[in-house]
Design a protein around this motif. Sequence first.
Motif, PDB file in Angstrom:
ATOM      1  N   VAL A 255       0.850  -1.192   0.000  1.00 32.89           N
ATOM      2  CA  VAL A 255       0.000   0.000   0.000  1.00 32.89           C
ATOM      3  C   VAL A 255       0.885   1.241   0.000  1.00 32.89           C
ATOM      4  CG1 VAL A 255      -1.779   1.293   1.231  1.00 32.89           C
ATOM      5  CG2 VAL A 255      -1.811  -1.220   1.244  1.00 32.89           C
ATOM      6  N   GLY A 257       1.095   4.200   1.065  1.00 33.63           N
ATOM      7  CA  GLY A 257       0.547   5.149   2.036  1.00 33.63           C
ATOM      8  C   GLY A 257       1.468   6.319   2.286  1.00 33.63           C
ATOM      9  N   ARG A 258       1.192   7.036   3.388  1.00 31.56           N
ATOM     10  CA  ARG A 258       1.922   8.259   3.697  1.00 31.56           C
ATOM     11  C   ARG A 258       3.412   8.004   3.850  1.00 31.56           C
ATOM     12  NH1 ARG A 258       3.582  10.158   8.373  1.00 31.56           N
ATOM     13  NH2 ARG A 258       2.386   8.579   9.519  1.00 31.56           N
TER      14      ARG A 258
END
Length: 405
Positions: A255, A257-258
């Motif tokens: 993923v 993500g951040r």
Amino acid sequence: MKLRRSTPARALAGLAGAAILSVAAASAATARDTAPETAENPANEAPLHMLVSLDEQQIQVYRGTDLIETSPISSGKRGHSTPTGVFSILEKRRKHFSNLYDNAPMPFMQRLTWSGIALHVGKLPGYPASHGCIRMPRPFAKSLYSMTERGMHVVVTRGQAQPASIRHDVLPQPFVPETTVASLSSETIAADPALRGAIQETPLQASLPVSQPDNPHFDRPLRMIITPQKAPNKIMVLQRLLNQMGYKAGPVDGVAGRKTRAAISLYQEGADLPVTGNITKGLEARIYADAGYEKPQNATLRIRRKFRDVYSAPVTVRNIEREIGTHVFTALDFEQGDKSVEWIAVSAEGERGGSSMDILNRIDMPEKVALEVSKMLTPGTSLTITDRSFKRNTGLGTDFVVITR
């Protein structure tokens, strides 16, 4: 129609056309029944091949690439259609009765699947009428039974096809060690009175053959298959590599993500790239190079002998995103010590994925793998290349089963 019985000591199966039943055997074919008496094949006779066409409702019998006989069949009717694909003979019984359909007799049964598909004697009304099995006339079925053994290939397809000879560098050839040549120099000859006069103008050369141990499995054909492997998750690969380089991309979970985007931005900044935090092919290539990462090969070669896995190795299929189809290649007969063997090919799904030659052109086999396979090669060995899934060991004994419908 009756075929001449023949059970060569080492003639083993090739695959042919629409459905190929490789028929050649070791000295006696037994499963749970006693094999009939058989005569030996003439020397250098090509293996026998059976082609079953569901559309034509016909078996064609080939010796090598020469058509020698044909016979009608009756395959599965609507709702019980005979599956197409690559199979092997799993079990043989002279007298067998169906466990599924009212104890129906199935003489000279040769099982293709543990779920109930087999070759056997049955009524032939001139159209598909069975519950999935391939019915054959009694004389033909009896003769066929006498020539087969467990592990012989059966390839079933819709349309009619023919076996074709094929040559390609990817298809293994027998391994033969090079001979070592010893030379006697002129100085050696001059220093030895016993040699002077016996040697003329050229140095003496003696071939010193390298001993090649007999292959203890030479009478057992290999079953080989090449299938694509699922590509690794690109985001997970980048996360792992960024973490290894100290950019703290977070958990390797696939993923973006951040934390992963922040790590990418930090990497881009240090590499003088536009800082976007986005994943591009150019970014992937740059991270791969900096991390010393090599993409894994995208396919696997697996080999079985006598229904057991004996070898596996990574190989590469070019243009993996394109269809492959299902193609079967079979080595014909050869002797230990022979330097070459002929192969035949059949496309089990017609032209899906391209011709058999097209598919071979897309295979890259590492040199080490090719050498190891050559050392293992035996007559009747088959190589299936497919993008279909295959059934693994069931615990009951089976080969690589590929269903094409």
